[in-house]
Write a protein that holds these residues in place. Structure first.
Motif, PDB file in Angstrom:
ATOM      1  N   MET A   1      25.095   3.560  32.684  1.00  0.00           N
ATOM      2  CA  MET A   1      26.113   4.082  33.578  1.00  0.00           C
ATOM      3  C   MET A   1      27.465   3.489  33.204  1.00  0.00           C
ATOM      4  O   MET A   1      27.573   2.308  32.919  1.00  0.00           O
ATOM      5  CB  MET A   1      25.769   3.746  35.037  1.00  0.00           C
ATOM      6  N   ALA A   2      28.472   4.349  33.206  1.00  0.00           N
ATOM      7  CA  ALA A   2      29.839   3.896  33.003  1.00  0.00           C
ATOM      8  C   ALA A   2      30.570   4.026  34.334  1.00  0.00           C
ATOM      9  O   ALA A   2      30.482   5.058  34.999  1.00  0.00           O
ATOM     10  CB  ALA A   2      30.533   4.745  31.941  1.00  0.00           C
ATOM     11  N   THR A   3      31.285   2.960  34.736  1.00  0.00           N
ATOM     12  CA  THR A   3      31.972   2.983  36.020  1.00  0.00           C
ATOM     13  C   THR A   3      33.461   2.705  35.849  1.00  0.00           C
ATOM     14  O   THR A   3      33.881   1.971  34.957  1.00  0.00           O
ATOM     15  CB  THR A   3      31.385   1.949  37.005  1.00  0.00           C
ATOM     16  N   TYR A   4      34.218   3.317  36.746  1.00  0.00           N
ATOM     17  CA  TYR A   4      35.647   3.022  36.864  1.00  0.00           C
ATOM     18  C   TYR A   4      36.117   3.508  38.227  1.00  0.00           C
ATOM     19  O   TYR A   4      36.112   4.702  38.513  1.00  0.00           O
ATOM     20  CB  TYR A   4      36.459   3.697  35.751  1.00  0.00           C
ATOM     21  N   ASN A   5      36.474   2.569  39.079  1.00  0.00           N
ATOM     22  CA  ASN A   5      36.979   2.882  40.419  1.00  0.00           C
ATOM     23  C   ASN A   5      36.081   3.898  41.133  1.00  0.00           C
ATOM     24  O   ASN A   5      36.560   4.900  41.671  1.00  0.00           O
ATOM     25  CB  ASN A   5      38.417   3.388  40.341  1.00  0.00           C
TER      26      ASN A   5
END
Length: 233
Positions: A1-5
């Motif tokens: 999983m890639a997360t940003y805000n």
């Protein structure tokens, strides 16, 4: 999983993933320096579940963030996940058996496109995109979608590093696997693909036809270059 805000969305996605993980599975999360509390939430969650492995993106942007997550993974099958979607509860169960065929490198499921309140916008992503496998078909009109994608860890040596100037990481993975006829599309709708106005990716690009041609031409040259490099090893 890639997360940003993704603090507002991520709990629903995690709650759909955790019941499908075995004790030997891992949830790799690469965060692109979130500023909304996402990272702090994940650090706290990690204390109660050792399957969560957290990394911060050392590059920049969506493609680099996913590349970092893929690089850190260690299990034989990798499932990609957006932070703001929701998996169907049988996603893993329906996907894993397809890898019993040794020629299958990538599996891409169908998606249900929904809004922020999970009202259906498009009942089938594959029907909308007229999806089917094939290198040239997907070079011209990519139907590889990371939110529905799983692939063999063996592909890491082929796909990594991901060039920063490819149109998108999922297209890069799909094209390299489809070059050897290793992509399987399945009609099962295994993900609620949420569109809420803050997404990092687009369903339909707003780029000009000239820009789209440049992207595809560049992608073709990069794929050919990577394949030549691999053959030399």
């Amino acid at each position: 999983m890639a997360t940003y805000n993704g603090r507002h969305f991520i709990e629903e996605q995690l709650n759909s993933i955790f019941p499908q993980l075995s004790t030997n599975d891992e949830l790799i999360i690469s965060d692109d320096h979130s500023t909304d509390g996402t990272w702090e939430f994940l650090l706290d969650l990690q204390k109660s579940d050792t399957r969560i492995k957290l990394f911060q993106n050392q590059g920049q942007g969506l493609i680099g963030n996913f590349a970092n997550a893929i690089q850190q993974s260690s299990n034989p099958i990798i499932f990609l996940s957006d932070q703001d979607d929701v998996w169907q509860l049988d996603k893993v169960e329906k996907t894993l058996p397809l890898f019993e065929n040794s020629t299958t490198q990538v599996v891409v499921s169908d998606l249900i496109i929904v809004d922020n309140d999970f009202e259906v916008l498009v009942p089938s992503y594959q029907a909308m995109r007229k999806t089917h496998s094939g290198f040239w078909h997907n070079l011209l009109k990519s139907s590889y979608i990371g939110a529905g994608m799983a692939f063999r860890s063996d592909l890491k040596t082929t796909i990594l590093p991901i060039p920063p100037d490819v149109p998108m990481h999922d297209m890069w993975i799909g094209l390299l696997a489809d070059y050897h006829h290793g992509v399987v599309f399945i009609p099962d709708q295994l993900v609620y693909y949420r569109r809420h106005g803050l997404n990092a990716s687009e369903i339909k690009t707003t780029a000009s036809r000239i820009q789209q041609f440049k992207w595809r031409w560049n992608a073709l040259q990069l794929v050919r270059k990577r394949i030549k490099e691999i053959k030399k090893k």
